[in-house]
Design an enzyme around this catalytic site. Structure first.
Site, PDB file in Angstrom:
ATOM      1  N   HIS A  49      20.175  -1.094   9.789  1.00 61.41           N
ATOM      2  CA  HIS A  49      20.997  -0.077  10.417  1.00 61.41           C
ATOM      3  C   HIS A  49      20.658  -0.062  11.711  1.00 61.41           C
ATOM      4  O   HIS A  49      19.399  -0.422  12.266  1.00 61.41           O
ATOM      5  CB  HIS A  49      20.756   1.293   9.838  1.00 61.41           C
TER       6      HIS A  49
ATOM      7  N   ASP B 280      12.155   1.576   6.525  1.00 57.62           N
ATOM      8  CA  ASP B 280      13.577   2.706   6.581  1.00 57.62           C
ATOM      9  C   ASP B 280      13.506   2.913   5.180  1.00 57.62           C
ATOM     10  O   ASP B 280      14.667   1.772   4.527  1.00 57.62           O
ATOM     11  CB  ASP B 280      14.569   2.006   7.647  1.00 57.62           C
TER      12      ASP B 280
ATOM     13  N   GLN C  29      17.821   4.917   2.337  1.00 54.12           N
ATOM     14  CA  GLN C  29      18.947   4.504   1.313  1.00 54.12           C
ATOM     15  C   GLN C  29      18.247   4.457  -0.007  1.00 54.12           C
ATOM     16  O   GLN C  29      18.838   4.501  -1.083  1.00 54.12           O
ATOM     17  CB  GLN C  29      19.877   3.256   1.607  1.00 54.12           C
TER      18      GLN C  29
ATOM     19  N   LYS D  12      20.501  12.563   2.624  1.00 50.31           N
ATOM     20  CA  LYS D  12      21.000  11.475   1.571  1.00 50.31           C
ATOM     21  C   LYS D  12      20.281  11.865   0.564  1.00 50.31           C
ATOM     22  O   LYS D  12      20.917  11.207  -0.763  1.00 50.31           O
ATOM     23  CB  LYS D  12      20.503  10.215   2.402  1.00 50.31           C
TER      24      LYS D  12
ATOM     25  N   CYS E 168      27.452   0.963  11.253  1.00 55.72           N
ATOM     26  CA  CYS E 168      26.125   0.847  11.970  1.00 55.72           C
ATOM     27  C   CYS E 168      25.368  -0.192  11.686  1.00 55.72           C
ATOM     28  O   CYS E 168      23.957  -0.081  11.927  1.00 55.72           O
ATOM     29  CB  CYS E 168      25.358   2.213  12.177  1.00 55.72           C
TER      30      CYS E 168
END
Ligand code: ALA
Length: 403
Positions: free
Chosen positions: A122, A195, A198, A221, A361
């Protein structure tokens, strides 16, 4: 149990969309819906305990401070951290990654050093490293993506000082080989940044077992509110990191000429933190833990398998990412030949189905896939196989309308 049994906890799921069609919310990778306990806890905070934290001596200030710090403790348990002092509250994953890039990499790296990312990132896990490289004189290199949306071969060298990668691709759901990446980076003594935007809502996370130095995720999220995220950092790495938001709440002593800063997470939390949001985050993480992340994994995998099977039968539909449902997490992305992704998403919207379309993105990944954008259906623990079927039938219908 994830699936139909939890749907009544999410008030928004009972609303209808265009032409009174039921809502089929498959845009969870953009943001998840919020269960009633999260909404209630945030409202109760404002109704009963609202005050600023770490400043007042009155009862409300003490209660608000306790709420914030108890969210920190819950986040530490959720991530398997050694201590709540390793949990920094940020605005979200993006701000957390920027903090590491500016506060650690831009200051500690120099010419000849190398930062490595992947082509699946991303932009939030790419742009901050571009700037950190430019500021420090380090070079930035990306492990390529394969045309099918997997990670290509990678090696790290003696000058690799920092490796930053997503746990799961936000655009197509690829589960990155995180253990191999971390081990290879650690063999070179590099700092590892994950990261987890997700993965946090979908996989059990244990920062000690992962062996990373920093890990970031966003509450919104993961069934929590917008406006708050978590940066976990190993205590010694956080101590090496310079804060980039200076102001009240993060100082030890201030004169007109200079200031000294607090140790620990508050050093990075200048200004009034997102207190009600921290309450929501705590309750969201407790909700996920109560459901059980192992159950969430099985649920997500069943939906992904069902979606890959069903969508794989639609003529002219291209699926992106690994074919093996165990190598992807809660996301199925696709294109229908001759139809712009935005047009397809608008068509699905008319049927009550919310998906995201575009480059997500992740423009370098789109280039590797050879397309400008994809349509993305992303699942959460309240989605059902019936909803996968509604999506598939709508795509069948779209296919029939194509010349
Ligand atoms: N990062 C979010 C997404 O992938 C907004 O949709």
């Amino acid at each position: 149990m994830p699936g139909p049994a939890v749907r009544h906890d999410f008030p928004i799921l009972s609303r209808t969309m265009h032409a009174e069609r039921p809502l089929v919310y498959l845009d969870n990778a953009a943001t998840s819906q919020k269960p009633r306990p999260v909404l209630d806890a945030m409202t109760s905070f404002y109704e009963e305990s609202n005050a600023n934290v770490h400043r007042g001596v009155h009862l409300l200030a003490e209660e608000a401070t306790e709420e914030l710090e108890s969210a920190r403790a819950t986040a530490a348990v959720f991530l398997g951290a050694r201590s709540e002092n390793e949990i920094v509250f940020t605005k979200g994953t993006t701000e957390a990654l920027n903090l590491v890039a500016e506060g650690w990499a831009a200051r500690r790296l120099g010419p000849g050093d190398e930062i490595v990312v992947t082509a699946l990132e991303h932009h939030a896990n790419l742009l901050p490293w571009q700037r950190a490289a430019a500021r420090s004189g380090a070079t930035l290199r990306a492990v390529p993506a394969t045309p099918s949306g997997d990670l290509g071969d990678f090696t790290f060298g003696p000058r690799t000082r920092l490796v930053a990668f997503s746990h799961v691709s936000n655009a197509i759901g690829t589960l990155l080989p995180i253990a191999r990446l971390t081990t290879a980076a650690k063999d070179r003594g590099a700092v590892v940044v994950i990261d987890a935007a997700q993965s946090a809502p979908h996989l059990p996370l244990d920062v000690e077992a992962l062996g990373c130095d920093f890990l970031a995720f966003s509450a919104h999220k993961a069934l929590g509110p917008t406006g708050i995220g978590v940066l976990w950092g190993k205590a010694d790495r956080l101590a090496e990191t310079e804060p980039f938001v200076l102001g009240g709440g993060m100082v030890r002593e201030v004169t007109l000429e200079s200031a000294t800063f607090l140790d620990g997470p508050r050093r990075f939390e200048g200004g009034t933190p997102p207190i009600a949001e921290a309450v929501g985050l705590r309750v969201a993480l407790e909700y996920l833990r109560r459901i059980g992340m192992d159950r969430v994994v099985l649920h997500d995998r069943a939906l992904v398998r069902g979606a890959l099977d069903r969508l794989g039968q639609i003529r002219d539909l291209t699926l992106y990412g690994p074919a093996d449902p165990e190598r992807r997490v809660a996301i199925v992305s696709f294109n229908l030949r001759g139809v712009h992704p935005h047009d397809l998403a608008a068509f699905l919207d008319q049927r009550g189905i919310c998906v995201r379309a575009g480059n997500h993105c992740a423009q370098p990944l789109m280039s590797a896939l050879g397309c400008a954008g994809v349509v993305r259906a992303s699942f959460a623990l309240y989605n059902t196989m019936e909803e996968v079927d509604v999506l598939a039938r709508a795509l069948d219908e779209a296919r029939e309308l194509c010349p």
